[in-house]
Design an enzyme around this catalytic site. Structure first.
Site, PDB file in Angstrom:
ATOM      1  N   LYS A 257       0.876  -1.182   0.000  1.00  0.00           N
ATOM      2  CA  LYS A 257       0.000   0.000   0.000  1.00  0.00           C
ATOM      3  C   LYS A 257       0.903   1.218   0.000  1.00  0.00           C
ATOM      4  O   LYS A 257       1.353   1.681   1.038  1.00  0.00           O
ATOM      5  CB  LYS A 257      -0.906  -0.024   1.228  1.00  0.00           C
ATOM      6  CG  LYS A 257      -2.258   0.694   1.017  1.00  0.00           C
ATOM      7  CD  LYS A 257      -2.157   2.179   0.748  1.00  0.00           C
ATOM      8  CE  LYS A 257      -1.892   2.975   1.999  1.00  0.00           C
ATOM      9  NZ  LYS A 257      -1.865   4.467   1.718  1.00  0.00           N
TER      10      LYS A 257
ATOM     11  N   GLU B 217       9.254   1.895  11.309  1.00  0.00           N
ATOM     12  CA  GLU B 217      10.241   2.977  11.307  1.00  0.00           C
ATOM     13  C   GLU B 217       9.431   4.253  11.233  1.00  0.00           C
ATOM     14  O   GLU B 217       8.784   4.544  10.228  1.00  0.00           O
ATOM     15  CB  GLU B 217      11.204   2.832  10.134  1.00  0.00           C
ATOM     16  CG  GLU B 217      12.439   3.729  10.262  1.00  0.00           C
ATOM     17  CD  GLU B 217      12.301   5.020   9.476  1.00  0.00           C
ATOM     18  OE1 GLU B 217      12.067   6.066  10.127  1.00  0.00           O
ATOM     19  OE2 GLU B 217      12.411   4.989   8.254  1.00  0.00           O
TER      20      GLU B 217
ATOM     21  N   CYS C  39      13.333  11.178   7.096  1.00  0.00           N
ATOM     22  CA  CYS C  39      13.155  10.851   8.510  1.00  0.00           C
ATOM     23  C   CYS C  39      14.459  10.944   9.287  1.00  0.00           C
ATOM     24  O   CYS C  39      14.449  11.177  10.496  1.00  0.00           O
ATOM     25  CB  CYS C  39      12.559   9.451   8.650  1.00  0.00           C
ATOM     26  SG  CYS C  39      13.528   8.159   7.844  1.00  0.00           S
TER      27      CYS C  39
ATOM     28  N   GLU D  48       8.494  16.926  15.024  1.00  0.00           N
ATOM     29  CA  GLU D  48       8.996  16.672  13.667  1.00  0.00           C
ATOM     30  C   GLU D  48       8.273  17.577  12.672  1.00  0.00           C
ATOM     31  O   GLU D  48       7.048  17.516  12.544  1.00  0.00           O
ATOM     32  CB  GLU D  48       8.787  15.206  13.292  1.00  0.00           C
ATOM     33  CG  GLU D  48       9.367  14.860  11.939  1.00  0.00           C
ATOM     34  CD  GLU D  48       9.225  13.382  11.594  1.00  0.00           C
ATOM     35  OE1 GLU D  48      10.191  12.776  11.104  1.00  0.00           O
ATOM     36  OE2 GLU D  48       8.127  12.838  11.826  1.00  0.00           O
TER      37      GLU D  48
END
Length: 481
Positions: A172, A248, A282, A385
């Site tokens: 996906k 992750e 990331c 973030e």
């Protein structure tokens, strides 16, 4: 152009006929439409993967390896085309897509195609009474959910070990970046990999294809690269069927610069680590901590170099910073700049939408590389973030202070240290709460090493044998002698 699902070797539309638009972030224009999948399409894909598993999972390792090497050959042969697709879909510079995304995609398949042939297990002799040995077998159907920032690179980071180990896949991809996952399906067919081994269903997360995948009882494991909030939701959805999970997730990574660092090298590398892929990485160290004696010099030079970076058309080979993934995401990043101002921060470089862009990209979702000083550790800009071309710079006195401040976050994905004193470097690395730590470099990857985060940055490790520990089951056989 309509991007369709790929199920059991065929490109198909959704039962409902629903579609959604795919936009080019650099122009704001519509690339085409994407079929919107849901529970029905996920179920069809899972059933196809389950059927294919009966043969793919029993195929000799050498044959699976050969097919994956063939796939790597095809990715390399179509490098320019794939880089074009990635640049149009994500807004990233095409030079970066060619150098990093597509190169790593082929490398992922080659690495795991070879690594699977080197796997070993264990044997224990019970003093002549019995012999125990372990067999490594594929788990089954792998549900793989990949993000929009490095679409093909991070999808193949999951697909390669999953297929090498003998699993079948239902992927996906992120709804914002469907193109390369779909093109990969065509190359997988061309490589001769059997129908049903690799399936793709497009759609969204909650109440859509993503949630249907994580809840499906026929899916044996889920590997996600994405946001921490998404990881928490998937953990809850997967719990009733006890799927194994590898996550992750997000990060607020620190870069610690000591006064004795090699200044010229660290400036160049830090520009890359801060603003490559528009900061939508990331592992980017968005929080830069600089020892007091070097702080003023670093802020001045780094800000000057950041302001000089070329922002513009991703398809121009000279572009260094492309477009953010969407208008919504740019608005989110810009909202953090307003928070920074309210918290007393000074934007010493960037912070604006660039002017003077070529007409065909004038309406794209661009933002200048942005450098912020003057914020306290309590600011949301320092703690959360942002995932854009925005970094904060803060001074510190001692290495011990820098470590304590770097660890004072709910995340623990990566960290970077710059110093020429390796004794200090080893000590700091041992104390930092992060799964991946670089010293005097950044994003230098050996695919054999463990990859993953601590705290709210993830669960589990992938890379080398660690990937195969996730994508395989071990069973012990005990023989009475």
């Amino acid at each position: 152009m309509v991007t369709r699902h790929f199920i059991d070797g065929a490109f198909v539309s959704s039962e409902t006929g629903e579609q959604f638009d795919n936009l080019n972030p650099a122009t704001g224009e519509r690339i085409g439409s994407v079929t919107l999948g849901g529970a029905s399409e996920i179920d069809r894909a899972v059933q196809a993967a389950r059927r294919a598993f009966a043969t793919w999972g029993r195929m000799p390792v050498a044959e699976r390896s050969r097919l994956l090497h063939r796939l790597a050959d095809l990715i390399e042969a179509h490098q320019d085309e794939l880089a074009q697709l990635e640049a149009k879909d994500t807004g990233k510079p095409i030079a970066l897509a060619r150098r990093l995304d597509i190169a790593r995609a082929s490398a992922n398949f080659r690495f795991f195609a070879d690594a699977v042939k080197m796997l070993s297990t264990e044997t224990f002799d019970m003093d002549g009474q019995a012999l125990n040995y372990a067999l490594r077998r594929p788990v089954g159907v792998a549900g793989l959910i990949s993000p929009w920032n490095l679409p093909l690179l991070l999808l193949t980071w999951k697909v390669a070990p999953a297929l090498a180990a003998g699993n079948t896949v239902v992927a996906k991809p992120a709804e914002l970046t469907p193109l390369t996952a779909t093109r990969l399906a065509e190359l997988i067919q061309e490589a001769g990999i059997p129908d049903g081994v690799y399936n793709v269903v497009h759609g969204f997360g909650p109440g859509s294809a993503g949630e249907a995948l994580t809840r499906h009882p026929g899916v044996d494991l889920i590997s996600l690269t994405g946001e921490t909030v998404t990881g928490k939701a998937i953990m809850a959805q997967a719990a009733p069927t006890l799927k194994r999970l590898s996550f992750e997730l997000g990060g607020k990574n620190s870069l610690i610069i000591l006064e004795d660092a090699d200044f010229d090298r660290l400036i160049e590398t830090t520009l890359q680590s801060s603003f490559s892929n528009q900061g939508e990485v990331c592992l980017s160290p968005a929080r830069i901590l600089v020892q007091e004696g070097l702080y003023d010099q670093f802020v001045e030079e780094f800000s000057r170099r950041a302001a000089a970076m070329r922002v513009g058309d991703p398809l121009d080979g000279a572009t260094e910073v492309g477009a953010l993934i969407s208008e919504e995401h740019r608005n989110k990043v810009e909202a953090y700049l307003e928070v920074a101002r309210q918290d007393g921060g000074q934007i010493v470089a960037g912070g604006r939408r660039p002017s003077g862009l070529p007409a065909h990209v004038a309406h794209g979702y661009f933002l200048e590389p942005t450098v912020i000083t003057g914020l306290s550790d309590a600011s949301r800009v320092v703690q959360e973030e942002i995932f854009g071309p925005v970094v904060t710079i803060q001074p510190f006195k001692t290495a011990e202070e820098a470590v304590a401040r770097a660890n004072a976050t709910r995340y623990g994905l990566s960290a970077t240290i710059w110093t020429q004193n390796l004794t200090k470097a080893h000590r700091i690395a041992a104390e930092l709460e992060a799964g991946i730590i670089w010293i005097n470099t950044w994003f230098l990857r050996d695919l054999r090493t463990p990859f993953g985060g601590m705290k709210e940055s993830g669960i589990g490790r992938e890379g080398g044998v660690h990937s195969f520990e996730f994508y395989t089951e071990l069973k012990n056989v005990c023989i009475k002698l």
